[in-house]
Scaffold this motif. Sequence first.
Motif, mmCIF file in Angstrom:
data_model
loop_
_atom_site.group_PDB
_atom_site.id
_atom_site.type_symbol
_atom_site.label_atom_id
_atom_site.label_comp_id
_atom_site.label_asym_id
_atom_site.label_seq_id
_atom_site.Cartn_x
_atom_site.Cartn_y
_atom_site.Cartn_z
ATOM 1 N N GLY A 50 0.810 -1.213 0.000
ATOM 2 C CA GLY A 50 0.000 0.000 0.000
ATOM 3 C C GLY A 50 0.839 1.258 0.000
ATOM 4 N N VAL A 51 1.925 1.253 0.792
ATOM 5 C CA VAL A 51 2.820 2.408 0.854
ATOM 6 C C VAL A 51 3.508 2.636 -0.487
ATOM 7 C CG1 VAL A 51 4.968 3.288 1.855
ATOM 8 C CG2 VAL A 51 3.227 2.270 3.337
ATOM 9 N N LEU A 52 4.036 1.577 -1.074
ATOM 10 C CA LEU A 52 4.766 1.723 -2.335
ATOM 11 C C LEU A 52 3.847 2.170 -3.466
ATOM 12 C CD1 LEU A 52 7.212 -1.343 -2.268
ATOM 13 C CD2 LEU A 52 7.539 0.956 -1.377
ATOM 14 N N LYS A 53 2.654 1.608 -3.532
ATOM 15 C CA LYS A 53 1.714 2.010 -4.579
ATOM 16 C C LYS A 53 1.334 3.477 -4.439
ATOM 17 C CE LYS A 53 -0.471 -2.429 -5.708
ATOM 18 N NZ LYS A 53 -1.737 -3.212 -5.691
ATOM 19 N N TYR A 54 1.135 3.910 -3.206
ATOM 20 C CA TYR A 54 0.752 5.305 -2.976
ATOM 21 C C TYR A 54 1.898 6.251 -3.298
ATOM 22 C CZ TYR A 54 -2.235 8.913 -0.916
ATOM 23 O OH TYR A 54 -3.046 10.009 -0.719
ATOM 24 N N LEU A 55 3.116 5.838 -2.981
ATOM 25 C CA LEU A 55 4.287 6.645 -3.325
ATOM 26 C C LEU A 55 4.396 6.813 -4.837
ATOM 27 C CD1 LEU A 55 6.957 5.241 -0.842
ATOM 28 C CD2 LEU A 55 6.147 7.607 -0.922
ATOM 29 N N ASN A 56 4.191 5.745 -5.574
ATOM 30 C CA ASN A 56 4.268 5.820 -7.031
ATOM 31 C C ASN A 56 3.156 6.682 -7.614
ATOM 32 O OD1 ASN A 56 6.548 4.080 -7.972
ATOM 33 N ND2 ASN A 56 5.485 2.546 -6.764
ATOM 34 N N SER B 224 8.927 -13.857 1.754
ATOM 35 C CA SER B 224 9.211 -14.828 0.710
ATOM 36 C C SER B 224 9.891 -14.125 -0.464
ATOM 37 C CB SER B 224 7.921 -15.495 0.226
ATOM 38 O OG SER B 224 7.120 -14.571 -0.491
ATOM 39 N N VAL B 225 10.533 -14.911 -1.321
ATOM 40 C CA VAL B 225 11.169 -14.323 -2.501
ATOM 41 C C VAL B 225 10.124 -13.661 -3.388
ATOM 42 C CG1 VAL B 225 12.484 -14.822 -4.605
ATOM 43 C CG2 VAL B 225 13.138 -15.904 -2.447
ATOM 44 N N ASP B 226 8.941 -14.282 -3.513
ATOM 45 C CA ASP B 226 7.879 -13.690 -4.330
ATOM 46 C C ASP B 226 7.413 -12.357 -3.745
ATOM 47 O OD1 ASP B 226 7.891 -15.693 -6.213
ATOM 48 O OD2 ASP B 226 6.258 -16.831 -5.298
ATOM 49 N N GLU B 227 7.330 -12.262 -2.422
ATOM 50 C CA GLU B 227 6.949 -10.999 -1.792
ATOM 51 C C GLU B 227 8.003 -9.928 -2.059
ATOM 52 O OE1 GLU B 227 4.235 -12.149 2.083
ATOM 53 O OE2 GLU B 227 6.403 -12.480 2.190
ATOM 54 N N LEU B 228 9.261 -10.315 -1.962
ATOM 55 C CA LEU B 228 10.339 -9.369 -2.229
ATOM 56 C C LEU B 228 10.323 -8.915 -3.689
ATOM 57 C CD1 LEU B 228 13.107 -11.190 -0.178
ATOM 58 C CD2 LEU B 228 12.099 -8.980 0.386
ATOM 59 N N LYS B 229 10.024 -9.834 -4.594
ATOM 60 C CA LYS B 229 9.930 -9.472 -6.007
ATOM 61 C C LYS B 229 8.783 -8.497 -6.240
ATOM 62 C CE LYS B 229 11.999 -13.609 -8.078
ATOM 63 N NZ LYS B 229 11.763 -14.822 -8.924
ATOM 64 N N GLU B 230 7.672 -8.697 -5.527
ATOM 65 C CA GLU B 230 6.545 -7.782 -5.656
ATOM 66 C C GLU B 230 6.931 -6.380 -5.191
ATOM 67 O OE1 GLU B 230 1.824 -7.528 -4.361
ATOM 68 O OE2 GLU B 230 3.242 -8.573 -3.045
ATOM 69 N N LEU B 231 7.631 -6.298 -4.065
ATOM 70 C CA LEU B 231 8.077 -5.001 -3.558
ATOM 71 C C LEU B 231 9.053 -4.342 -4.523
ATOM 72 C CD1 LEU B 231 8.614 -5.898 0.217
ATOM 73 C CD2 LEU B 231 6.625 -4.784 -0.833
ATOM 74 N N ASN B 232 9.918 -5.157 -5.110
ATOM 75 C CA ASN B 232 10.875 -4.628 -6.087
ATOM 76 C C ASN B 232 10.173 -4.063 -7.318
ATOM 77 O OD1 ASN B 232 12.874 -5.750 -8.650
ATOM 78 N ND2 ASN B 232 13.701 -4.321 -7.163
ATOM 79 N N ARG B 233 9.144 -4.750 -7.793
ATOM 80 C CA ARG B 233 8.386 -4.256 -8.950
ATOM 81 C C ARG B 233 7.715 -2.921 -8.650
ATOM 82 N NH1 ARG B 233 6.942 -9.812 -9.460
ATOM 83 N NH2 ARG B 233 4.979 -9.432 -8.359
ATOM 84 N N LEU B 234 7.408 -2.709 -7.370
ATOM 85 C CA LEU B 234 6.745 -1.469 -6.964
ATOM 86 C C LEU B 234 7.737 -0.363 -6.601
ATOM 87 C CD1 LEU B 234 3.836 -2.982 -4.836
ATOM 88 C CD2 LEU B 234 3.639 -1.839 -7.056
ATOM 89 N N GLY B 235 9.032 -0.647 -6.771
ATOM 90 C CA GLY B 235 10.020 0.417 -6.601
ATOM 91 C C GLY B 235 11.016 0.255 -5.481
ATOM 92 N N LEU B 236 10.899 -0.815 -4.677
ATOM 93 C CA LEU B 236 11.893 -1.031 -3.619
ATOM 94 C C LEU B 236 13.173 -1.549 -4.267
ATOM 95 C CD1 LEU B 236 12.440 -0.910 -0.567
ATOM 96 C CD2 LEU B 236 11.780 -3.320 -0.445
ATOM 97 N N LYS B 237 14.163 -0.694 -4.388
ATOM 98 C CA LYS B 237 15.353 -1.015 -5.168
ATOM 99 C C LYS B 237 16.572 -1.360 -4.322
ATOM 100 C CE LYS B 237 13.157 -0.253 -8.961
ATOM 101 N NZ LYS B 237 12.718 -1.394 -9.788
ATOM 102 N N ILE B 238 16.597 -0.939 -3.041
ATOM 103 C CA ILE B 238 17.782 -1.209 -2.224
ATOM 104 C C ILE B 238 17.385 -1.445 -0.770
ATOM 105 C CG2 ILE B 238 18.231 1.255 -1.824
ATOM 106 C CD1 ILE B 238 21.277 0.513 -1.958
ATOM 107 N N ALA B 239 18.061 -2.406 -0.138
ATOM 108 C CA ALA B 239 17.862 -2.698 1.283
ATOM 109 C C ALA B 239 19.221 -2.680 1.969
ATOM 110 C CB ALA B 239 17.197 -4.058 1.471
ATOM 111 N N TYR B 240 19.260 -2.116 3.168
ATOM 112 C CA TYR B 240 20.489 -1.997 3.948
ATOM 113 C C TYR B 240 20.391 -2.929 5.158
ATOM 114 C CZ TYR B 240 20.764 2.414 1.317
ATOM 115 O OH TYR B 240 20.786 3.364 0.322
#
Length: 292
Positions: free
Chosen positions: A84-90, A112-128
């Motif tokens: 929800g946060v990522l979609k709203y940011l976009n 899960s890897v699929d959840e991480l891929k979903e977040l990546n598609r929505l713009g999450l590009k880097i994790a620290y």
Amino acid sequence: MFQERMIIRPPSEANSFLLPVTIGCSHNKCTFCGTYPGVKFRIRHLEDIKQDIDKVAQNYSWSLKRVFLEEGDALIAPQHILVGVLKYLNEKFPNLERIGTYATPQAGLVKSVDELKELNRLGLKIAYMGVETGDEELLKKVNKGASYDQIVEAGRKIRQGGITLSVTVILGLGGPEGSRKHALKTARILSDIDPEFAGTLTILLVPGTPLHKEWEEGKFTLISPFQSLEELKLIIQNSNFTNCFFTANHASNYLPIKVRLPQQKAEIVKLIDEVLADKDMSRLRPEAIRAL
């Protein structure tokens, strides 16, 4: 704009919109960390987060390029909130290029890897992610809350999800007596994770933390500046990266470096050897200006 305490973010996120998604750290038990003393971890309501986004979008909707999700562990928030946060940011920032977040190993494990891929598609590009050490005994001693294998699994999953991974380790965490083992095991865990970015910090004691208390009681000894460089050299020498931008430019470090590994390994080891041979303190960052 929501603000509850000091701002903590990676140096590379200096120009980002800092958006609190969680408050505090979901683990918050590491003996060396004094970032969130007495803070009860909680996840903010999506509508409250959206209100913060709306306020910034009023003036920066077209110009904003980067967002960093705070605080210590935004990735552990439930998937529906993050989506929800990522979609709203976009929606609010059409020219958004990158969203980043801190991630504990625990967060990397539960997603899960699929959840991480979903977040990546929505713009999450880097994790620290803080790795700290590859020494299994030391991980337990500092109460990291994750084992060697769990940290490696979490880091690899984040990368499998298409998210760039930036990790940090702490020079001096094992004290003088555990220095060599800490360095060699840390080189090993960095090699096993094989992140795109890796950086070192050098231990600084934070008053009020368990590690500071150990130091006061004579149960922990700080390494010397040149011992920290020995650790740094061992980590670089014994690490095996595919292609990693490796830094020791954090303000806590005595010898700032930026290097591409493995391409520049011989070059940077030679430089560290020269500094170690000289034992010239003027070549190091003065103690008075080292900072967390």
